[in-house]
Motif scaffolding. Sequence first.
Motif, PDB file in Angstrom:
ATOM      1  N   UNK A 145      -0.588   2.898 -17.416  1.00  0.00           N
ATOM      2  CA  UNK A 145       0.769   3.271 -17.049  1.00  0.00           C
ATOM      3  C   UNK A 145       1.029   2.887 -15.597  1.00  0.00           C
ATOM      4  N   UNK A 146       2.294   2.626 -15.276  1.00  0.00           N
ATOM      5  CA  UNK A 146       2.652   2.323 -13.891  1.00  0.00           C
ATOM      6  C   UNK A 146       2.183   3.419 -12.955  1.00  0.00           C
ATOM      7  N   UNK A 147       2.551   4.672 -13.254  1.00  0.00           N
ATOM      8  CA  UNK A 147       2.260   5.766 -12.326  1.00  0.00           C
ATOM      9  C   UNK A 147       0.769   6.080 -12.266  1.00  0.00           C
ATOM     10  N   UNK A 148       0.042   5.970 -13.403  1.00  0.00           N
ATOM     11  CA  UNK A 148      -1.392   6.251 -13.393  1.00  0.00           C
ATOM     12  C   UNK A 148      -2.137   5.184 -12.607  1.00  0.00           C
ATOM     13  N   UNK A 149      -1.771   3.916 -12.795  1.00  0.00           N
ATOM     14  CA  UNK A 149      -2.396   2.836 -12.024  1.00  0.00           C
ATOM     15  C   UNK A 149      -2.137   3.052 -10.531  1.00  0.00           C
ATOM     16  N   UNK A 150      -0.916   3.437 -10.189  1.00  0.00           N
ATOM     17  CA  UNK A 150      -0.587   3.697  -8.790  1.00  0.00           C
ATOM     18  C   UNK A 150      -1.385   4.871  -8.250  1.00  0.00           C
ATOM     19  N   UNK A 151      -1.518   5.942  -9.036  1.00  0.00           N
ATOM     20  CA  UNK A 151      -2.274   7.108  -8.585  1.00  0.00           C
ATOM     21  C   UNK A 151      -3.745   6.760  -8.386  1.00  0.00           C
ATOM     22  N   UNK A 159      -1.702   6.184  -4.422  1.00  0.00           N
ATOM     23  CA  UNK A 159      -0.331   6.656  -4.256  1.00  0.00           C
ATOM     24  C   UNK A 159      -0.107   7.925  -5.064  1.00  0.00           C
ATOM     25  N   UNK A 160       0.989   8.601  -4.773  1.00  0.00           N
ATOM     26  CA  UNK A 160       1.446   9.710  -5.606  1.00  0.00           C
ATOM     27  C   UNK A 160       2.338   9.094  -6.680  1.00  0.00           C
ATOM     28  N   UNK A 161       1.828   9.005  -7.893  1.00  0.00           N
ATOM     29  CA  UNK A 161       2.588   8.399  -8.988  1.00  0.00           C
ATOM     30  C   UNK A 161       3.440   9.438  -9.688  1.00  0.00           C
ATOM     31  N   UNK A 162       4.713   9.134  -9.873  1.00  0.00           N
ATOM     32  CA  UNK A 162       5.642  10.075 -10.502  1.00  0.00           C
ATOM     33  C   UNK A 162       6.496   9.333 -11.528  1.00  0.00           C
ATOM     34  N   UNK A 219       0.826  -1.214   0.000  1.00  0.00           N
ATOM     35  CA  UNK A 219       0.000   0.000   0.000  1.00  0.00           C
ATOM     36  C   UNK A 219       0.862   1.267   0.000  1.00  0.00           C
ATOM     37  N   UNK A 220       1.697   1.487  -1.019  1.00  0.00           N
ATOM     38  CA  UNK A 220       2.612   2.633  -0.983  1.00  0.00           C
ATOM     39  C   UNK A 220       1.892   3.968  -1.118  1.00  0.00           C
ATOM     40  N   UNK A 221       2.520   5.000  -0.527  1.00  0.00           N
ATOM     41  CA  UNK A 221       2.019   6.367  -0.683  1.00  0.00           C
ATOM     42  C   UNK A 221       2.736   7.096  -1.819  1.00  0.00           C
ATOM     43  N   UNK A 222       3.884   6.589  -2.238  1.00  0.00           N
ATOM     44  CA  UNK A 222       4.643   7.170  -3.333  1.00  0.00           C
ATOM     45  C   UNK A 222       5.098   6.039  -4.243  1.00  0.00           C
TER      46      UNK A 222
END
Length: 972
Positions: free
Chosen positions: A343-349, A353-356, A275-278
């Motif tokens: 995308x990795x970051x969009x799926x995470x967001x 999470x904050x996807x960057x 469950x990452x936040x970043x």
Amino acid sequence: MHLRWTLCLLSGALAACAPTTPAPVAPVTPGVPSAVDYGAEAALPRPSGDDYDVAFFPGTDYDPDLPTPEACLGHPAGARLATPEAILGCFRAWAERSPRVRIEPYSESYEGRPLVRVIITSPDNHARLDDILADLGKLADPRGVDAATLDRIVRDGPAVAWFGYSIHGDEVSGADASVAFGHHLIAARGDDVAALLDHIVVVIDPVMNPDGRARILSQIQQSASRVPNLDDTSMHRGRWPWGRGNHYLFDMNRDWITGAAPETRGRWQGLLRYHPQLVIDAHEMGPRDTYLFYPYADPVNPYIAPSLLAWQRRFAADHGRAFDRYGWAYYTREWADGWYPGYTDAWASLSGAIGILYEQSSTKGQALRRPSGRRVTYRESVHAQAVSSLANLRTLAANRAAVMADYLADKRRQVAPEGPARSFALVPGRVPDRERRLVTTLRRQGIEVVRADAAFTARNLVSSLGASEGRRELPAGTWLVSLAQPRGALARALLEFDTRFSSAFLHEERQELERKAETKIYDVTAWSLGQAYGLDGYWIDTPGVSTSAAAADPPAPGVVAPAAGRAYAWVVDGRDDASVAFALRAMEEGITVHVADHTFDTAGRSFAPGSVLVRAGDNRADIEARLGRAAAAAGVQAIATGTGRSPSEGPDLGGHHFRLLHQPRVAILTGAPIWPDDFGHIWHQIDQELAMPMSMLDVQYLDRYDLRRYDVLIVPPGPDQLEALLDPAKAALAAWVRAGGTLIAAGNAASVVATKSLGLSRVRRRRDVLDELPLYQAAAARAVAARDISVSEDAVWTGVDSAAARAGDDQAGKAGAGKAGADKAGAGQAGAGKPDGTLAEQRDRWMRRFGPRGTILRALVDDEHWLGFGVEEAEMPVMIMGEHALLAPDSVEVPVRLADAARLRLAGLLWPEARARLALSAYLTTERMGAGQVILFASAPSFRGAFPATARLLANAVVYGPSLGATPALDW
């Protein structure tokens, strides 16, 4: 960056509604500053000349008992490319000696390389890691958790930062940076790093694509020269198929919504555990660029929480200050958007999470010279990635409590959304194995899917084909996905039928296309799993019905015995996609197999067209054992029947509606300039899903092969340059087809095959037959009218009533109406380019610039054609990309045709010009040529492994084509 999608996107901005950057919060524990102040840190030395010997983290005291990166790699980090094995070897060596680090294997690549995540935190956090993750699980799902507990976790609990490196295997600097960054966190003895690890659990995925990295390293080594070459275009930096994709050349940064790759499925499991936040996703882009990081450019997926967009700005501010110390060039917001959830970051967001994203200019492990004349070394590229990671980690630590508070607030909003509660409903029965596949895919991503225990009345329904209905009775067993759940934003992003761009972005995109013939769209504009699977899905008001989390397990595969007596035959239902794989397994077992081209009844049930029949009398005495092996291998049930006589008016089991199958021999064209990922999607489907042998033929040498070895030849999508490679072999190809071969071309390759000069098809590209458009439009109108037959008896017997003829004329008029409107819209712009060619050619050229860039359209299916096996309805969603439109004369069969202009768009961006060009054009064609056939798909049917409904059409073409659409050779 993908060559097909790397466009010169020059501007972009975050959504205007994004909130302001959050205010900094006070530190909650000693040792962590409330803001990252790079101005207070010592100035850094700049390298002189062409040398780059700057320390990655200057002034750090490292534990001498731990091996340095140079000691475990055999060279300093970034001095040259490290193998996947060497990178993992460093982390394993550190894990043996340091209490700060543990290694967790999570999967294995197709080529057998291990995939691991590295967990770095303080020894105390490691000792209570299970408790920390349990607490984070409460933030991720706050239902039933008291406020005091949640407040304590936000105030005191460590956050999780996830760093993923080089998911594109030939974007190499990230994986090498993971070694430098990881060593710094594990071995540094200063209080600053110790404080970071007290408050953050760091997860590093050091080599996300080991197969792709190994491939590009091998290519670079094989092309290496003694004398350095600074030319960024030289082949010594790699060649087809490069290392972007995994073993099957999948772009895994587009796989997050589907999970076709085992690497992705393993990462799903890890992200759901931690469950990452970043979440950081480290990439590379073109060699002449600089360095990009987020905030996003427009468009941004509307289901990403606005607070996450604001946090991207905060992280970018600190990131920029870190780069300023080195004088590195960088930029934000110019082209990398947050629209596509794969995308990795969009799926995470979308997961909270904050996807960057990082995009470092690529050197492929070697020095190069930039247009400015500056020589850039690989070590400097690796250094920039490592500095980026540490800068983002420090920002998270400085704002840990505020980030976790926003994370919790977002989850609370999702479990109790404002407004009417809505759910996705999947009605079972249309394609059972595909339904199970969709449910499994959603559940693997942590999305809650339940089943209705009883029938219920659904209200305010919207179907996957866009139809609205006030109420309908849905059966017990209907699968339900409520948006009121912790991962409701992700569920909505994946399943929503028609997510639309903002009006502001739509205006910007139109301006970019009209003025520059360029696009601001980076990837596809539509992707809905609710449509891509071709199932009976709806959005409904959440029903008040009892539910249970029933499993999606398939029935036990094997042979089902007859109700009584001995078996006359066995049937595998063609509704299941796995029936095609079963037909192959059965033929490999030496079983005589037939496939039904009509619905039939037996064994107390109805079987769909495409069902596979095995008659006992056609086979040897050990048929049941061989049949059982084939059914188990394909994962299907073979249902026994005791008679060949139909109990209904349908066909008996020994008649002409059961077509004998022959085992096909398949080849596929490969090599440059075919697009590697599209080739890989077809390769994966044939190898992994159908499990059939497939020969690979280099397209550069097509005219040298003896094609008589093969029954099927597949031409994957590629650029228009394919025509020059096919031309020398066109006579041999035509002769092979006439002798019984099945030629299949997809996407832009179908457009190439449709050129008159090759002489392989009567299908034509719209732009090549502008002076004959009325003829093709009339043919399309007649075909569409034939779907809804109306007979006037007066006209038949007396010739008085001509209503049927008038209806046909009306259809032709409607077909041309959309064209006329678009012609008018384009006429005023015809002079925008060079005024060459006829007015019609100029107009068509103008309209082509508005071609779909990944749009889901409605297609009409001929439910009586064998290519449509497994498609239970008369309409289906299809993905369309590119500018070409295929037109077919009456002499060509069109089993799947795009709908009329008014009903064409289902999801994604479709400009009026594209709507007019594509209306009633062909999606799937087949035509006889002698004893063989040519089959064309207007767009790639196995696109990213994400569209199983159209992938079934390709499976039908490959496996059944030589038997049903061509005339098999006599020596079978």
